[in-house]
Design a protein around this motif. Structure first.
Motif, PDB file in Angstrom:
ATOM      1  N   GLN A 129     -20.570 132.482 -25.444  1.00  0.00           N
ATOM      2  CA  GLN A 129     -19.531 133.254 -26.108  1.00  0.00           C
ATOM      3  C   GLN A 129     -19.317 134.578 -25.383  1.00  0.00           C
ATOM      4  N   VAL A 130     -18.116 135.114 -25.541  1.00  0.00           N
ATOM      5  CA  VAL A 130     -17.783 136.417 -24.963  1.00  0.00           C
ATOM      6  C   VAL A 130     -18.439 137.508 -25.803  1.00  0.00           C
ATOM      7  N   GLU A 131     -19.073 138.443 -25.139  1.00  0.00           N
ATOM      8  CA  GLU A 131     -19.719 139.580 -25.810  1.00  0.00           C
ATOM      9  C   GLU A 131     -19.318 140.853 -25.068  1.00  0.00           C
ATOM     10  N   ILE A 132     -18.342 141.570 -25.604  1.00  0.00           N
ATOM     11  CA  ILE A 132     -17.818 142.767 -24.930  1.00  0.00           C
ATOM     12  C   ILE A 132     -18.812 143.911 -25.087  1.00  0.00           C
ATOM     13  N   GLN A 133     -19.226 144.468 -23.959  1.00  0.00           N
ATOM     14  CA  GLN A 133     -20.137 145.610 -23.946  1.00  0.00           C
ATOM     15  C   GLN A 133     -19.546 146.804 -23.206  1.00  0.00           C
ATOM     16  N   ASN A 134     -18.399 146.610 -22.581  1.00  0.00           N
ATOM     17  CA  ASN A 134     -17.746 147.674 -21.829  1.00  0.00           C
ATOM     18  C   ASN A 134     -16.812 148.450 -22.753  1.00  0.00           C
ATOM     19  N   GLU A 135     -16.975 149.761 -22.805  1.00  0.00           N
ATOM     20  CA  GLU A 135     -16.149 150.589 -23.681  1.00  0.00           C
ATOM     21  C   GLU A 135     -14.694 150.627 -23.240  1.00  0.00           C
ATOM     22  N   ALA A 136     -14.430 150.312 -21.972  1.00  0.00           N
ATOM     23  CA  ALA A 136     -13.050 150.333 -21.480  1.00  0.00           C
ATOM     24  C   ALA A 136     -12.274 149.086 -21.865  1.00  0.00           C
ATOM     25  N   ILE A 137     -12.920 148.104 -22.487  1.00  0.00           N
ATOM     26  CA  ILE A 137     -12.264 146.860 -22.879  1.00  0.00           C
ATOM     27  C   ILE A 137     -12.120 146.846 -24.394  1.00  0.00           C
ATOM     28  N   GLU A 138     -10.917 146.630 -24.853  1.00  0.00           N
ATOM     29  CA  GLU A 138     -10.614 146.679 -26.276  1.00  0.00           C
ATOM     30  C   GLU A 138     -10.668 145.309 -26.937  1.00  0.00           C
ATOM     31  N   ASP A 139     -10.241 144.260 -26.223  1.00  0.00           N
ATOM     32  CA  ASP A 139     -10.163 142.934 -26.833  1.00  0.00           C
ATOM     33  C   ASP A 139     -10.155 141.886 -25.725  1.00  0.00           C
ATOM     34  N   TYR A 140     -10.260 140.615 -26.121  1.00  0.00           N
ATOM     35  CA  TYR A 140     -10.171 139.506 -25.164  1.00  0.00           C
ATOM     36  C   TYR A 140      -9.423 138.364 -25.820  1.00  0.00           C
ATOM     37  N   GLN A 141      -9.004 137.401 -25.023  1.00  0.00           N
ATOM     38  CA  GLN A 141      -8.229 136.271 -25.542  1.00  0.00           C
ATOM     39  C   GLN A 141      -8.313 135.103 -24.564  1.00  0.00           C
ATOM     40  N   TRP A 142      -8.463 133.884 -25.126  1.00  0.00           N
ATOM     41  CA  TRP A 142      -8.297 132.651 -24.350  1.00  0.00           C
ATOM     42  C   TRP A 142      -6.834 132.251 -24.468  1.00  0.00           C
TER      43      TRP A 142
END
Length: 275
Positions: free
Chosen positions: A235-248
Motif C-alpha cells: 500500500q501507498v504510505e505518504i511520508q513526504n510533507e511536500a505530497i498532499e495526496d495520491y491516486q491510481w
C-alpha cells in the motif's frame, strides 16, 4: 658578402607580413567557458508505476470466434488424456455386468464420480464477476477492474498543487536508476513494492521553469527522465510533507491531471489497452 639584394626583398616582406593573433586573456577564456543560465538544467527522475489488471477484459466478438475455432481444432487434433481413456474403458466395460459389480463392491471410483468431486471442489472457489465499469476508489482500485492504472501524487508547489508521477532530483554521484529507486521510496513509502524495469530510462522531456523560477535558481528547467515500474504488492504510505495526496488513475484521468509534456512522454510506454 654582397647585400645588394636586401632593398629588393624588404618591400616583399612588408607586403606579406601579418601580425600574429593576440592571445586571449585568462578572464576572457574563463567567461567563454562558463555556461550561461540559459544552458543550465536540473536533472530529475520520475517513475511511472503501472498496476496491471487482475481480471482480463471480456473478448470482443471477433477474438471470441477465433478462440472457439482454436479450441475446436485442439480437440480434434489432440490425443486423449488419461481421464478420457478411462471413460472409454468404462464405456466398453458396461456390457460386462460382473465387472461393474466388482468395481462397486471394491469401492473404486468411476470417472463420473471423479467429475462430480471436481465440480464440488470448484464450487467452493467462486470467481468474481467481470465488471469493466467497476472503478473502486482513487486510493484502491476495484479487484474486478479490467483496466490498468497509473500512480500519481499531488505535490505542494506554491499556492497551486500539481499532479505528477513520483519524482526526485538527482543528487551528486547518484545514477539515474538510484534516483528512480529513491523517488519511489521518498514519495510513496517502503510498503509499496514495485519492480523498476531496466537500468536506462524509458522516456525524457524538458520541464521548463517559470520566469520567476528561472531568475531565482538561474536555470532554464529540469531534464525529466522517466522510468517504468510494475506494481507488485503493498500500500501507498505518504511520508513526504511536500505530497498532499495520491491516486491510481486510468489513462483518460491522466489527461486532466498531468502536464502536456509529461503526458506526451508517457504515450508510448503505457500498457496497451487495445483489444
Amino acid at each position: 658578402m654582397s647585400t645588394t639584394w636586401l632593398p629588393r626583398l624588404l618591400p616583399l616582406c612588408r607586403g606579406s607580413w601579418a601580425p600574429l593573433p593576440r592571445r586571449a586573456s585568462s578572464q576572457t577564456a574563463k567567461s567563454s567557458a562558463t555556461p550561461t543560465p540559459a544552458e543550465l538544467w536540473d536533472i530529475a527522475v520520475s517513475v511511472c508505476v503501472e498496476r496491471h489488471p487482475r481480471v482480463t477484459p471480456p473478448l470482443a466478438e471477433l477474438p471470441k470466434t477465433f478462440l472457439t475455432c482454436l479450441r475446436q481444432q485442439e480437440i480434434e487434433q489432440s490425443l486423449l488424456n488419461d481421464h478420457e481413456l478411462a471413460i472409454q474403458r468404462e464405456a466398453r466395460a458396461k456390457s460386462a455386468v460382473d465387472a461393474s459389480l466388482q468395481k462397486r463392491e471394491a469401492g473404486l471410483k468411476t470417472t463420473l464420480d471423479l467429475e462430480d468431486d471436481w465440480q464440488k471442489e470448484m464450487a467452493q472457489f467462486p470467481l468474481p464477476p467481470r465488471d469493466p465499469e467497476a472503478r473502486g476508489t482513487p486510493h484502491e482500485p476495484a479487484p474486478t477492474l479490467t483496466r490498468p492504472v497509473v500512480l500519481m501524487v499531488r505535490h505542494l508547489r506554491g499556492a497551486t498543487p500539481v499532479w505528477t508521477l513520483p519524482m526526485a532530483q538527482r543528487l551528486a554521484g547518484e545514477t539515474l536508476r538510484q534516483t528512480a529507486e529513491r523517488a519511489v521510496l521518498d514519495n510513496v513509502g517502503s510498503r509499496l513494492q514495485v519492480q523498476i524495469l531496466g537500468l536506462a530510462p524509458w522516456a525524457v522531456y524538458n520541464n521548463r521553469y517559470s520566469k520567476t523560477m528561472q531568475g531565482h535558481c538561474g536555470k532554464m528547467g529540469s531534464k525529466m527522465f522517466i522510468y517504468k515500474a510494475h506494481y507488485l504488492e503493498g500500500q501507498v504510505e505518504i511520508q513526504n510533507e511536500a505530497i498532499e495526496d495520491y491516486q491510481w488513475a486510468l489513462r483518460e484521468e491522466l489527461q486532466g491531471h498531468l502536464l502536456s509534456d509529461e503526458r506526451n512522454a508517457l504515450a508510448n510506454i503505457l500498457y496497451d489497452e487495445e483489444p
